[in-house]
Design a protein around this motif. Structure first.
Motif, mmCIF file in Angstrom:
data_model
loop_
_atom_site.group_PDB
_atom_site.id
_atom_site.type_symbol
_atom_site.label_atom_id
_atom_site.label_comp_id
_atom_site.label_asym_id
_atom_site.label_seq_id
_atom_site.Cartn_x
_atom_site.Cartn_y
_atom_site.Cartn_z
ATOM 1 N N ILE A 132 3.133 -5.286 -6.810
ATOM 2 C CA ILE A 132 2.088 -5.219 -5.789
ATOM 3 C C ILE A 132 2.028 -6.522 -4.998
ATOM 4 N N SER A 133 2.149 -7.645 -5.701
ATOM 5 C CA SER A 133 2.098 -8.939 -5.015
ATOM 6 C C SER A 133 3.294 -9.123 -4.091
ATOM 7 N N CYS A 134 4.462 -8.617 -4.495
ATOM 8 C CA CYS A 134 5.651 -8.734 -3.643
ATOM 9 C C CYS A 134 5.469 -7.944 -2.344
ATOM 10 N N VAL A 135 4.874 -6.760 -2.450
ATOM 11 C CA VAL A 135 4.616 -5.969 -1.242
ATOM 12 C C VAL A 135 3.615 -6.689 -0.346
ATOM 13 N N ILE A 136 2.561 -7.254 -0.952
ATOM 14 C CA ILE A 136 1.560 -7.996 -0.173
ATOM 15 C C ILE A 136 2.197 -9.208 0.499
ATOM 16 N N CYS A 137 3.005 -9.949 -0.268
ATOM 17 C CA CYS A 137 3.672 -11.128 0.283
ATOM 18 C C CYS A 137 4.584 -10.738 1.448
ATOM 19 N N ASN A 138 5.360 -9.665 1.254
ATOM 20 C CA ASN A 138 6.274 -9.239 2.321
ATOM 21 C C ASN A 138 5.513 -8.827 3.569
ATOM 22 N N ASP A 139 4.387 -8.133 3.369
ATOM 23 C CA ASP A 139 3.581 -7.694 4.508
ATOM 24 C C ASP A 139 3.023 -8.897 5.270
ATOM 25 N N ILE A 140 2.520 -9.900 4.527
ATOM 26 C CA ILE A 140 1.941 -11.081 5.165
ATOM 27 C C ILE A 140 3.015 -11.910 5.866
ATOM 28 N N MET A 141 4.123 -12.179 5.160
ATOM 29 C CA MET A 141 5.151 -13.055 5.723
ATOM 30 C C MET A 141 5.894 -12.386 6.876
ATOM 31 N N ALA A 142 6.107 -11.078 6.778
ATOM 32 C CA ALA A 142 6.740 -10.369 7.902
ATOM 33 C C ALA A 142 5.827 -10.429 9.130
ATOM 34 N N TYR A 143 4.523 -10.303 8.910
ATOM 35 C CA TYR A 143 3.570 -10.408 10.019
ATOM 36 C C TYR A 143 3.590 -11.818 10.617
ATOM 37 N N MET A 144 3.616 -12.841 9.741
ATOM 38 C CA MET A 144 3.595 -14.224 10.209
ATOM 39 C C MET A 144 4.865 -14.561 10.992
ATOM 40 N N PHE A 145 6.024 -14.230 10.429
ATOM 41 C CA PHE A 145 7.284 -14.519 11.119
ATOM 42 C C PHE A 145 7.378 -13.729 12.419
ATOM 43 N N GLY A 146 6.916 -12.468 12.385
ATOM 44 C CA GLY A 146 6.954 -11.662 13.600
ATOM 45 C C GLY A 146 5.993 -12.167 14.657
ATOM 46 N N PHE A 147 4.830 -12.658 14.204
ATOM 47 C CA PHE A 147 3.815 -13.141 15.147
ATOM 48 C C PHE A 147 4.302 -14.382 15.889
ATOM 49 N N PHE A 148 4.928 -15.306 15.166
ATOM 50 C CA PHE A 148 5.324 -16.574 15.773
ATOM 51 C C PHE A 148 6.754 -16.579 16.320
ATOM 52 N N PHE A 193 13.581 -4.652 -3.222
ATOM 53 C CA PHE A 193 13.101 -3.319 -2.861
ATOM 54 C C PHE A 193 11.840 -3.415 -2.015
ATOM 55 N N ALA A 194 10.930 -4.311 -2.407
ATOM 56 C CA ALA A 194 9.683 -4.472 -1.645
ATOM 57 C C ALA A 194 9.953 -4.919 -0.220
ATOM 58 N N SER A 195 11.049 -5.644 0.003
ATOM 59 C CA SER A 195 11.338 -6.192 1.322
ATOM 60 C C SER A 195 12.216 -5.293 2.177
ATOM 61 N N ILE A 196 13.118 -4.537 1.537
ATOM 62 C CA ILE A 196 14.095 -3.748 2.291
ATOM 63 C C ILE A 196 13.672 -2.278 2.413
ATOM 64 N N VAL A 197 13.322 -1.661 1.288
ATOM 65 C CA VAL A 197 12.987 -0.230 1.282
ATOM 66 C C VAL A 197 11.488 -0.013 1.395
#
Length: 453
Positions: A236-252, A352-356
């Motif tokens: 669950i934490s990996c999915v949360i981390c991926n969601d946050i970091m993908a948003y941050m990298f995408g935002f900036f 898996f949390a990051s790719i699929v």
């Protein structure tokens, strides 16, 4: 959908209300442009009624504090503040223990089910389908009774066998579950009304697909939790981390669109989220693998009449030395590195949390675009509904359950003994003689007898 509209007109039903795109106000045009839906797509899906857009539910204090910012930065701050609040709540329920976590998963499941069913009801509300919502919630109750009954019997066999009412319910659990579902099935058949047959069967399927996606996979989350909280928290934490970091990298840094279903998703966010999640998963796993509270399975202690999380950690959670590849050895100067074996598995979970995992979000985005909605609900300001936050989690839960069954879990001696004790005396004696003959044949029994002497 077009066929349903034509059928309604022919049978005297009110047609599905859908205004042409040129009659929509400027707000609707802005919404379509904002969500990245083309005019062609809007016309192609014109047979699907739109769900009413929820009003802005951002707390007034945040609206006042962020009033001077642009909508882009205002959304960034609202999402960030609410994300920190949700993470803090997540830490709090972890502190409360596995049983509270199980109840939270049940509450999340019910809320996700309610959000999806409400969309179906809102879209076709003009048909006044008899018993639709009542039967939907009844089927939810039946499916949860079946799954949670199976879980209690499987993991807490000693408790079930000790209490007479639980023993009876466990013995006839599947028959009772089938009888409950059959009752709902008969109620649905009795609810069928002329001129609404096709739509009623459509909504019957809507309910069952929702149960398959939400309830079945939330049940797998419970199974992962009972294997040890680390199998619940890390994925669950990996999915949360991926969601946050993908948003941050995408935002900036986001410049390159990733997929048409989600125009705001970028390759920069996808790649940045991948590497960030791998590193996060390894670090989090190292921290958690050293605590019995996180790695031990949940068991019922018959002596203290309570649930406990205490055991001798398996080899999966014992530090071991691993030889580094020559390339890494030349860079770091280390020949070996000391890791928990679980950290190696965490790389698979993080990948898996990051790719699929994001494809669960893309699937949800496609569903929302089909009904011209931005979010499943407006439960969490800046984030949408509960289902908007758990669309990737359910896919992740299924993967973790399959991964544990395929690469981690072996035969559980305690469960085998529990099953043997439930057999008749003659069956137990037969198994004892068979096992004794097998041990003698293998040459193990004499060695055991000599050791005992």
């Amino acid at each position: 959908m077009t066929e349903l509209r034509h059928r309604g007109a022919k049978d005297g039903e009110p047609p599905l209300q859908q205004q042409p795109s040129e009659d929509k106000g400027s707000d609707s045009e802005l919404k379509v442009e904002k969500d990245g839906v083309s005019d062609t797509e809007t016309k192609a899906d014109s047979g699907v009624p739109e769900v009413p857009v929820p009003a802005d539910d951002t707390p007034e204090v945040l609206n006042k504090a962020l009033s001077g910012l642009s909508s882009r930065w205002k959304n960034w701050w609202v999402r960030g503040i609410l994300t920190l609040a949700m993470i803090s709540f997540f830490f709090f329920i972890i502190y409360l223990g596995p049983m509270v976590l199980m109840m939270i998963v049940l509450c999340v499941q019910i809320k996700c089910f309610q959000e999806i069913i409400t969309i179906g009801y809102s879209v076709y509300h003009s048909y006044h389908l008899p018993w639709f919502r009542t039967l939907s919630w009844y089927f939810l109750l039946c499916v949860n009774y079946f799954f949670y009954g199976e879980t209690v019997t499987d993991y807490f066999f000693t408790l079930v066998q000790r209490e007479e009412p639980l023993r009876i319910l466990s013995k006839y659990h599947r028959f009772i579950s089938f009888a409950l579902y059959l009752t709902g099935f008969c109620m649905f058949v009795l609810s069928l009304v002329k001129k609404h047959y096709r739509l009623q069967f459509y909504m019957f399927g809507w309910t069952h697909v929702t149960l398959l996606i939400v309830v079945t996979q939330s049940h797998l989350i419970i199974h992962n939790l009972f294997e040890g909280m680390i199998w619940f928290i890390v994925p669950i934490s990996c999915v949360i981390c991926n969601d946050i970091m993908a948003y941050m990298f995408g935002f900036f840094f986001g410049r390159t669109p990733l997929i048409k279903l989600s125009p705001k998703k970028t390759w920069e966010g996808f790649i940045g989220g991948f590497f960030s999640t791998i590193v996060f998963g390894i670090i989090l796993s190292y921290f958690m693998a050293g605590y019995r509270y996180f790695v031990c399975p949940v068991e019922f202690n018959n002596d203290s009449n309570s649930f406990q999380v205490d055991c001798e950690p398996s080899d999966l959670f014992q530090l071991q030395d691993y030889a580094l590849p020559s390339v890494l050895e030349s860079v770091t100067g280390w020949t070996t590195v000391r890791l928990y074996p679980f950290q190696i598995h965490s790389i698979a979970l993080s990948s898996f949390a990051s790719i699929v995992g994001p494809f669960g979000g893309f699937f949800a985005s496609g569903f929302k675009r089909a009904f011209k909605i931005k979010d499943f609900a407006n439960t969490i300001p800046g984030h949408g509904g509960i289902m908007d936050r758990f669309d990737c989690q359910y896919l992740m839960a299924t993967f973790v359950n399959v991964y544990i069954a395929s690469f981690i879990r072996g035969p559980n001696p305690s469960k085998v003994i529990q099953q043997l004790l439930a057999l008749r005396a003659d069956q137990q004696l037969h198994i004892f003689n068979s096992l004794k003959a097998h041990l003698v044949e293998k040459g193990l029994l004499p060695a055991l007898e000599e050791a005992a002497a």
